[in-house]
Design an enzyme around this catalytic site. Sequence first.
Site, PDB file in Angstrom:
ATOM      1  N   MET A  87     -11.620  -6.504   4.737  1.00  0.00           N
ATOM      2  CA  MET A  87     -10.743  -5.060   5.644  1.00  0.00           C
ATOM      3  C   MET A  87     -10.393  -5.552   7.005  1.00  0.00           C
ATOM      4  O   MET A  87     -10.646  -5.920   8.024  1.00  0.00           O
ATOM      5  CB  MET A  87     -11.584  -3.578   5.762  1.00  0.00           C
ATOM      6  CG  MET A  87     -10.801  -3.202   4.646  1.00  0.00           C
ATOM      7  SD  MET A  87     -10.102  -2.562   3.633  1.00  0.00           S
ATOM      8  CE  MET A  87      -8.685  -1.531   5.041  1.00  0.00           C
TER       9      MET A  87
ATOM     10  N   ASP B  83      -6.316  -6.532   4.335  1.00  0.00           N
ATOM     11  CA  ASP B  83      -5.927  -5.275   3.837  1.00  0.00           C
ATOM     12  C   ASP B  83      -5.339  -5.151   5.537  1.00  0.00           C
ATOM     13  O   ASP B  83      -6.891  -4.584   5.871  1.00  0.00           O
ATOM     14  CB  ASP B  83      -6.971  -4.560   2.850  1.00  0.00           C
ATOM     15  CG  ASP B  83      -6.685  -2.800   2.877  1.00  0.00           C
ATOM     16  OD1 ASP B  83      -5.181  -2.809   3.156  1.00  0.00           O
ATOM     17  OD2 ASP B  83      -6.620  -2.439   2.087  1.00  0.00           O
ATOM     18  N   GLY B  84      -4.735  -4.606   5.572  1.00  0.00           N
ATOM     19  CA  GLY B  84      -4.861  -3.575   7.117  1.00  0.00           C
ATOM     20  C   GLY B  84      -4.167  -4.757   8.397  1.00  0.00           C
ATOM     21  O   GLY B  84      -4.295  -5.638   8.381  1.00  0.00           O
ATOM     22  N   GLY B  85      -2.968  -3.937   8.880  1.00  0.00           N
ATOM     23  CA  GLY B  85      -2.162  -4.427  10.382  1.00  0.00           C
ATOM     24  C   GLY B  85      -1.676  -5.931   9.903  1.00  0.00           C
ATOM     25  O   GLY B  85      -0.760  -6.659  10.655  1.00  0.00           O
TER      26      GLY B  85
ATOM     27  N   GLY C 169      -9.232   3.772   6.137  1.00  0.00           N
ATOM     28  CA  GLY C 169      -9.145   5.458   6.798  1.00  0.00           C
ATOM     29  C   GLY C 169      -7.792   5.245   6.944  1.00  0.00           C
ATOM     30  O   GLY C 169      -7.009   6.491   6.313  1.00  0.00           O
ATOM     31  N   PHE C 170      -6.816   4.780   7.206  1.00  0.00           N
ATOM     32  CA  PHE C 170      -5.780   4.911   8.048  1.00  0.00           C
ATOM     33  C   PHE C 170      -4.284   3.442   8.271  1.00  0.00           C
ATOM     34  O   PHE C 170      -4.659   2.198   8.373  1.00  0.00           O
ATOM     35  CB  PHE C 170      -5.757   5.304   8.989  1.00  0.00           C
ATOM     36  CG  PHE C 170      -6.474   6.559   9.430  1.00  0.00           C
ATOM     37  CD1 PHE C 170      -5.715   7.937   9.207  1.00  0.00           C
ATOM     38  CD2 PHE C 170      -7.632   6.931   9.758  1.00  0.00           C
ATOM     39  CE1 PHE C 170      -6.326   8.943   9.220  1.00  0.00           C
ATOM     40  CE2 PHE C 170      -8.588   7.286  10.153  1.00  0.00           C
ATOM     41  CZ  PHE C 170      -8.027   8.940   9.607  1.00  0.00           C
ATOM     42  N   GLY C 171      -3.387   3.713   7.699  1.00  0.00           N
ATOM     43  CA  GLY C 171      -1.968   2.715   7.625  1.00  0.00           C
ATOM     44  C   GLY C 171      -1.848   2.037   8.765  1.00  0.00           C
ATOM     45  O   GLY C 171      -2.465   3.480   9.576  1.00  0.00           O
ATOM     46  N   GLY C 172      -1.085   1.957   9.183  1.00  0.00           N
ATOM     47  CA  GLY C 172      -0.203   1.241  11.250  1.00  0.00           C
ATOM     48  C   GLY C 172      -2.007   1.067  12.195  1.00  0.00           C
ATOM     49  O   GLY C 172      -1.108   1.384  13.153  1.00  0.00           O
TER      50      GLY C 172
ATOM     51  N   MET D 146      -9.340   7.851  -0.919  1.00  0.00           N
ATOM     52  CA  MET D 146      -9.715   8.398   0.178  1.00  0.00           C
ATOM     53  C   MET D 146     -10.362   9.427   0.059  1.00  0.00           C
ATOM     54  O   MET D 146      -9.904  10.260  -0.830  1.00  0.00           O
ATOM     55  CB  MET D 146      -9.338   8.176   1.561  1.00  0.00           C
ATOM     56  CG  MET D 146      -8.646   6.810   1.696  1.00  0.00           C
ATOM     57  SD  MET D 146      -7.743   7.083   3.808  1.00  0.00           S
ATOM     58  CE  MET D 146      -6.867   5.336   3.844  1.00  0.00           C
TER      59      MET D 146
ATOM     60  N   ASP E 229      -4.478   3.492  -2.229  1.00  0.00           N
ATOM     61  CA  ASP E 229      -5.618   3.806  -1.118  1.00  0.00           C
ATOM     62  C   ASP E 229      -5.894   4.680  -1.384  1.00  0.00           C
ATOM     63  O   ASP E 229      -5.676   6.098  -1.914  1.00  0.00           O
ATOM     64  CB  ASP E 229      -5.169   3.025  -0.336  1.00  0.00           C
ATOM     65  CG  ASP E 229      -5.276   2.253   0.416  1.00  0.00           C
ATOM     66  OD1 ASP E 229      -6.190   0.950   0.218  1.00  0.00           O
ATOM     67  OD2 ASP E 229      -4.020   1.789   0.865  1.00  0.00           O
TER      68      ASP E 229
ATOM     69  N   SER F 262       1.155  -1.041   0.240  1.00  0.00           N
ATOM     70  CA  SER F 262      -0.222  -0.066   0.061  1.00  0.00           C
ATOM     71  C   SER F 262       1.199   0.974   0.141  1.00  0.00           C
ATOM     72  O   SER F 262       1.803   0.996   1.074  1.00  0.00           O
ATOM     73  CB  SER F 262      -1.453  -0.226   1.582  1.00  0.00           C
ATOM     74  OG  SER F 262      -1.540   1.373   1.450  1.00  0.00           O
TER      75      SER F 262
ATOM     76  N   GLY G 250       1.280  -1.752   3.727  1.00  0.00           N
ATOM     77  CA  GLY G 250       1.313  -0.794   3.857  1.00  0.00           C
ATOM     78  C   GLY G 250       3.388  -0.837   4.924  1.00  0.00           C
ATOM     79  O   GLY G 250       4.034  -0.576   4.476  1.00  0.00           O
TER      80      GLY G 250
ATOM     81  N   HIS H  49      -7.867   0.254  -4.747  1.00  0.00           N
ATOM     82  CA  HIS H  49      -8.665  -0.183  -3.686  1.00  0.00           C
ATOM     83  C   HIS H  49      -9.835   1.847  -3.785  1.00  0.00           C
ATOM     84  O   HIS H  49      -9.267   2.886  -3.301  1.00  0.00           O
ATOM     85  CB  HIS H  49      -8.392  -0.177  -2.792  1.00  0.00           C
ATOM     86  CG  HIS H  49      -9.351  -0.402  -0.987  1.00  0.00           C
ATOM     87  ND1 HIS H  49      -8.633  -0.087   0.281  1.00  0.00           N
ATOM     88  CD2 HIS H  49     -10.234  -0.535  -0.523  1.00  0.00           C
ATOM     89  CE1 HIS H  49      -9.188   0.197   1.172  1.00  0.00           C
ATOM     90  NE2 HIS H  49     -10.436  -0.431   0.350  1.00  0.00           N
TER      91      HIS H  49
ATOM     92  N   MET I 161     -12.096   3.945  -0.909  1.00  0.00           N
ATOM     93  CA  MET I 161     -13.449   4.406  -0.205  1.00  0.00           C
ATOM     94  C   MET I 161     -13.800   6.018  -0.680  1.00  0.00           C
ATOM     95  O   MET I 161     -13.072   7.260   0.306  1.00  0.00           O
ATOM     96  CB  MET I 161     -12.014   4.542   0.797  1.00  0.00           C
ATOM     97  CG  MET I 161     -11.419   3.068   1.507  1.00  0.00           C
ATOM     98  SD  MET I 161     -10.226   2.737   2.464  1.00  0.00           S
ATOM     99  CE  MET I 161      -8.813   3.013   1.038  1.00  0.00           C
TER     100      MET I 161
ATOM    101  N   HIS J 152      -1.160  -0.892  -4.555  1.00  0.00           N
ATOM    102  CA  HIS J 152      -2.291  -0.857  -4.006  1.00  0.00           C
ATOM    103  C   HIS J 152      -2.474   0.699  -3.861  1.00  0.00           C
ATOM    104  O   HIS J 152      -1.377   0.967  -2.927  1.00  0.00           O
ATOM    105  CB  HIS J 152      -1.980  -1.757  -2.529  1.00  0.00           C
ATOM    106  CG  HIS J 152      -3.453  -1.482  -1.601  1.00  0.00           C
ATOM    107  ND1 HIS J 152      -4.191  -2.723  -2.202  1.00  0.00           N
ATOM    108  CD2 HIS J 152      -3.918  -0.960  -0.401  1.00  0.00           C
ATOM    109  CE1 HIS J 152      -5.872  -1.941  -1.558  1.00  0.00           C
ATOM    110  NE2 HIS J 152      -5.594  -1.040  -0.975  1.00  0.00           N
TER     111      HIS J 152
HETATM  112  C1  DX5 Z   1      -6.643   1.169   5.128  1.00  0.00           C
HETATM  113  C2  DX5 Z   1      -5.995   1.300   4.216  1.00  0.00           C
HETATM  114  C3  DX5 Z   1      -4.886  -0.234   3.852  1.00  0.00           C
HETATM  115  C4  DX5 Z   1      -3.532   0.372   4.370  1.00  0.00           C
HETATM  116  C5  DX5 Z   1      -3.383  -0.497   5.208  1.00  0.00           C
HETATM  117  O1  DX5 Z   1      -7.849   2.063   5.324  1.00  0.00           O
HETATM  118  O2  DX5 Z   1      -6.990   0.520   2.947  1.00  0.00           O
HETATM  119  O3  DX5 Z   1      -4.193  -0.233   2.100  1.00  0.00           O
HETATM  120  O4  DX5 Z   1      -3.080   1.710   4.121  1.00  0.00           O
HETATM  121  O5  DX5 Z   1      -1.691  -0.050   6.202  1.00  0.00           O
HETATM  122  P1  DX5 Z   1      -1.196  -0.899   6.369  1.00  0.00           P
HETATM  123  O6  DX5 Z   1      -0.232  -2.212   6.330  1.00  0.00           O
HETATM  124  O7  DX5 Z   1       0.551  -0.499   7.259  1.00  0.00           O
HETATM  125  O8  DX5 Z   1      -2.099  -1.448   8.336  1.00  0.00           O
HETATM  126 ZN    ZN Z   2      -6.915  -0.134   1.252  1.00  0.00          ZN
END
Ligand code: DX5
Ligand code: ZN
Length: 220
Positions: A138, A176-178, A143-146, A38, A36, A9, A198, A67, A69, A34
């Site tokens: 998901m 996707d996510g974490g 909404g956010f990475g990390g 938003m 994202d 990501s 990401g 992706h 959103m 990927h």
């Molecule tokens: C969150 C995104 C993800 C995000 C993943 O809304 O869709 O793609 O960037 O980030 P990590 O891998 O850091 O959880």
């Molecule tokens: Zn994503």
Amino acid sequence: MATPLISPSILSADFARLGEEVRAVDAAGADWIHVDVMDGHFVPNLTIGPGVVKALRPHSAKPFDVHLMIEPVDLFLEAFAAAGADIITFHPEAGPHAHRTVQAIKALGKQAGIALNPATPAKMLDYLIDDIDLVLVMSVNPGFGGQSFISSQLRKIEAVRKMIDKSGRRVHLEVDGGVDLVTAPQCVSAGADVLVAGTATFKGGPEHYAANIAALKGAG
Ligand code: DX5
Ligand code: ZN
């Protein structure tokens, strides 16, 4: 265990050097890129639009896994298709006619994906599974990475894997996510074949990308 595809990501990339970052993860072994997107109201964050996808397109020949959103979705499909998206994934909650949106993506010659939020049941796919190319589970709220992986989603990955196998169709199951070295193997055991990463891809800077991606593939 099967080796998953890795879709870094770019939300976790250095936005001041986005073209270089895409080239770097491509060279480091990323399978997809990927992206994202938003909009600040479907999710509480603003990122990028089709102009950035278009600008990044010459930097990699790998599939662009876009992706969305955003709400509404349909209004922007043509722009993302023209910008160079290969796979377009959307959240069914973002529009009243998910099936029509899938048809619109396919009519543009692109692969269609459905994203399931953590609270959205696998059942949502019942009347879509025969028409789509990808399911995105998901494992964080979008909404956010990390963010931290929500473990309850492993059961959903298992349920979606069963649905895909029953359909007899070739549908990717992406998470996707974490996703990190602990959660990646859990996702693959549950039936995922594509992992978005990401933080886990971009940590440490460009000299670590190849090792980061290899570790995620190995962990699967
Ligand atoms: C969150 C995104 C993800 C995000 C993943 O809304 O869709 O793609 O960037 O980030 P990590 O891998 O850091 O959880
Ligand atoms: Zn994503």
